[in-house]
Design an enzyme around this catalytic site. Structure first.
Site, PDB file in Angstrom:
ATOM      1  N   CYS A  73       0.824  -1.347   0.090  1.00  8.12           N
ATOM      2  CA  CYS A  73      -0.210   0.026   0.044  1.00  8.12           C
ATOM      3  C   CYS A  73       0.920   1.530  -0.043  1.00  8.12           C
ATOM      4  CB  CYS A  73      -1.003   0.175   1.210  1.00  8.12           C
ATOM      5  SG  CYS A  73      -0.203  -0.168   2.805  1.00  8.12           S
ATOM      6  N   ASP A 278      -7.528   5.580  -1.719  1.00  8.30           N
ATOM      7  CA  ASP A 278      -7.170   4.237  -1.005  1.00  8.30           C
ATOM      8  C   ASP A 278      -6.617   3.204  -2.039  1.00  8.30           C
ATOM      9  OD1 ASP A 278      -7.053   2.342   0.669  1.00  8.30           O
ATOM     10  OD2 ASP A 278      -8.971   2.397   1.418  1.00  8.30           O
ATOM     11  N   HIS A 280      -6.130   0.290  -0.979  1.00  9.89           N
ATOM     12  CA  HIS A 280      -6.552  -1.130  -0.576  1.00  9.89           C
ATOM     13  C   HIS A 280      -7.755  -1.947  -1.151  1.00  9.89           C
ATOM     14  CE1 HIS A 280      -4.270   0.945   2.939  1.00  9.89           C
ATOM     15  NE2 HIS A 280      -3.829  -0.467   2.980  1.00  9.89           N
TER      16      HIS A 280
END
EC number: 3.4.22.-
Length: 393
Positions: A73, A278, A280
């Site tokens: 990430c 994001d 993820h």
């Protein structure tokens, strides 16, 4: 279902829209109103390159991982902040991506620099393998400082972009060092760090004349990354207003950080909430289609961006800025000086003209302190094998 394995289609309907508020929305130096410019806000967000976990890409190092789910990430966030620098460099801050609209060649050149394959300048393969040389094994989590240092090293080979990458350590930006770096006549940080002109890796499929042209530039575009630690376990509220002002500057590249072991790319704020992309969610690796074109829709976030309260931000961050010209850099310096006069905004870093006598050479890439730095170790808080000075009132 684990958030790291959610697909894009699963996620796209679960994000809240922007709140109906009179507070301005700031996105990387641009100011918007939710009431009159919501479409413009979403178009600006969608136009940022969005790099997420991927699966089924060629094995890193030939025998390594074929997915970065669960560990990549911060590497993806590093890609996003650096991609924004390349967008500003080659396309301009006002460039917009519109689904289905034909894009210029430079857009695909930028995107190709981050595709998941070993010969792309800033691919997950290059970042992970360069990190091995700096003490990070493949699959190990990076902090913001480490990914910034690795990207700086990789940028030396990207003569198409010909960027000057400076990482300001010890909470201090030294203007003299930056001017010397940006006014170099070479397209990279050092001749020894770059391959010979005849090497295939030098231009990576990009026009050779771009690198030659920039050899004569008087100012190499600057990517300035400032790793900071704004508290021990949570952000010191005294820095919140200063952090907000960073998103107001036209030179803003955003911030990489997030929560412990969960990195995000922050691109703006509204009220007391940070706006972020994001990484993820796991998407399949992308390959060019039969006609040689690269499908690009999955590299753009086509739902409202995520938001989180700024007080929840982990104190380990790296702030980024892009200065395309010397005038741009001088303007940034003026804004930083003015920011120090804003009531209630405690400076996150110091801006000085000359290098303090106790500093070591800032252009030497060294991710771990050596024995000569032992007397400084007590001033650092190390949570992810990172070196950050604790800022206190």
């Amino acid at each position: 279902m684990d958030a790291a394995t959610l697909t894009y289609d699963t996620l796209r309907f679960e994000y809240e829209d922007f709140p109906e508020t009179k507070e301005p929305v700031w996105i990387l130096g641009r100011k918007y109103s939710v009431f009159t410019e919501k479409e413009e806000i979403l178009l600006d967000v969608t136009s940022r390159l969005w790099f997420t976990y991927r699966k089924n890409f060629p094995a890193i190092g030939g025998t390594g991982p074929t997915s970065d789910t669960g560990w990549g990430c911060m590497l993806r966030c590093g890609q996003m902040i650096f991609a924004q620098a390349l967008v500003c460099r080659h396309l301009g801050r006002d460039w917009r991506w519109i689904k289905g609209k034909k894009q210029m060649a430079n857009y695909f050149n930028v995107l190709n620099a981050f595709i998941d394959k070993k010969d792309s300048y800033y691919s997950i393969h290059q970042i992970a393998q360069m990190g091995v040389g700096e003490g990070k094994s493949i699959g190990q989590w990076y902090g913001p400082n480490t990914v910034a240092q690795v990207l700086k090293k990789l940028a030396a080979f990207d003569t198409w972009s010909s960027l000057a990458v400076h990482i300001a350590m010890d909470n201090t930006v030294v203007m003299e060092e930056i001017r010397r770096l940006c006014q170099s006549n070479f397209p990279c940080a050092g001749a020894a760090a770059c391959p010979a002109v005849e090497s295939d890796v030098l231009y990576n499929g990009y026009p050779e004349e771009a690198g030659v042209r920039d050899r004569l530039s008087l100012w190499k575009p600057l990517v300035l990354l400032i790793p900071l630690r704004l508290g021990l376990t949570e952000i010191n509220e005294a820095y919140i207003e200063t952090l907000k002002h960073c998103f107001m500057m036209p030179q803003s590249l955003g911030v990489i950080g997030g929560k412990p072991n969960s990195a995000h790319y922050f691109i703006g704020y509204v009220g007391e909430e940070l706006i972020y992309l994001d990484p993820h969610t796991t998407q399949p690796a992308v390959e060019p289609n039969d006609s040689g074109c690269l499908p690009d829709e999955s590299f753009h976030c086509q739902h409202p961006p995520c938001r989180m309260n700024i007080a929840e931000l982990d104190p380990s961050i790296a702030v980024g800025f892009f200065c395309n010209s010397e005038e741009d850099f001088n303007n940034w310096c003026q804004q930083i000086r003015k920011l120090s006069l804003v009531r209630g905004a405690l400076p996150m870093f110091e801006l000085v003209e000359h290098q303090p006598s106790h500093f070591s050479n800032p252009d030497v890439l060294n991710l771990t302190p050596d024995s000569s730095d032992a007397d400084r170790l007590e001033r650092f808080f190390d949570s992810e094998d990172e070196d950050f000075e604790i800022l206190s009132l």
